[in-house]
Design a protein around this motif. Structure first.
Motif, PDB file in Angstrom:
ATOM      1  N   THR A 181      -5.880  -0.723   5.317  1.00  0.00           N
ATOM      2  CA  THR A 181      -4.478  -0.810   4.923  1.00  0.00           C
ATOM      3  C   THR A 181      -4.064  -2.209   4.498  1.00  0.00           C
ATOM      4  O   THR A 181      -2.911  -2.435   4.159  1.00  0.00           O
ATOM      5  CB  THR A 181      -3.569  -0.342   6.065  1.00  0.00           C
ATOM      6  OG1 THR A 181      -3.798  -1.176   7.211  1.00  0.00           O
ATOM      7  CG2 THR A 181      -3.849   1.103   6.432  1.00  0.00           C
ATOM      8  N   TYR A 194      -4.282   8.250   3.798  1.00  0.00           N
ATOM      9  CA  TYR A 194      -3.218   7.440   4.414  1.00  0.00           C
ATOM     10  C   TYR A 194      -2.034   7.423   3.461  1.00  0.00           C
ATOM     11  O   TYR A 194      -2.217   7.348   2.235  1.00  0.00           O
ATOM     12  CB  TYR A 194      -3.707   6.010   4.651  1.00  0.00           C
ATOM     13  CG  TYR A 194      -2.577   5.061   4.986  1.00  0.00           C
ATOM     14  CD1 TYR A 194      -1.895   4.383   3.977  1.00  0.00           C
ATOM     15  CD2 TYR A 194      -2.178   4.860   6.295  1.00  0.00           C
ATOM     16  CE1 TYR A 194      -0.844   3.530   4.273  1.00  0.00           C
ATOM     17  CE2 TYR A 194      -1.125   3.998   6.598  1.00  0.00           C
ATOM     18  CZ  TYR A 194      -0.465   3.345   5.583  1.00  0.00           C
ATOM     19  OH  TYR A 194       0.584   2.513   5.869  1.00  0.00           O
ATOM     20  N   LEU A 206       0.834  -1.196   0.000  1.00  0.00           N
ATOM     21  CA  LEU A 206       0.000   0.000   0.000  1.00  0.00           C
ATOM     22  C   LEU A 206       0.875   1.255   0.000  1.00  0.00           C
ATOM     23  O   LEU A 206       1.812   1.367   0.789  1.00  0.00           O
ATOM     24  CB  LEU A 206      -0.903   0.000   1.224  1.00  0.00           C
ATOM     25  CG  LEU A 206      -1.809   1.208   1.414  1.00  0.00           C
ATOM     26  CD1 LEU A 206      -2.796   1.343   0.265  1.00  0.00           C
ATOM     27  CD2 LEU A 206      -2.531   1.110   2.748  1.00  0.00           C
TER      28      LEU A 206
END
Length: 124
Positions: free
Chosen positions: A106, A59, A47
């Motif tokens: 995530t 994020y 990610l």
């Protein structure tokens, strides 16, 4: 159902910038969290950045904080990843992914829909 198509990859020198785009179609795009992952040869798909459906939450992986910016344009059904100060270690295939729901996750397995990827090459 969401369909994703990435574009904008290419070759750039170290220190340069590149913007990749993810064009989405499908009824649930507007209510989906979107993420960018990347995968270099022989490595896991990791990610890089993610954005919530409302754009209120983002994020970033530690390795890209301060250099990459994720954004989305609901009117254009597009999510962007602006990449600045690129390093050779940023070279990878970049994938766009979507998960229905308002919140970011995530974990790769939380994302249901994937694009085909776009290659980013960074020369030193």
């Amino acid at each position: 159902q969401v369909q994703l198509v990435e574009s904008g990859g290419g070759l750039v020198q170290a220190g340069g910038s590149l913007r990749v785009s993810c064009l989405a179609s499908g009824r649930t795009f507007g209510s989906s969290a979107i993420a960018w992952f990347r995968q270099a040869p022989g490595k896991e798909r990791d990610l890089v950045a993610a954005i919530s459906w409302s754009c209120s939450t983002t994020y970033y992986a530690d390795s890209v904080k301060g250099r990459f910016t994720i954004s989305r344009d609901h009117a254009k059904n597009t999510v962007y990843l602006q990449m600045n100060s690129l390093k050779p270690e940023d070279a990878a295939v970049y994938y766009c992914a979507a998960r229905p729901g308002r919140t970011i996750r995530t974990i790769r397995s939380e994302y249901n829909y994937w694009g085909q990827g776009t290659q980013v090459t960074v020369s030193s």
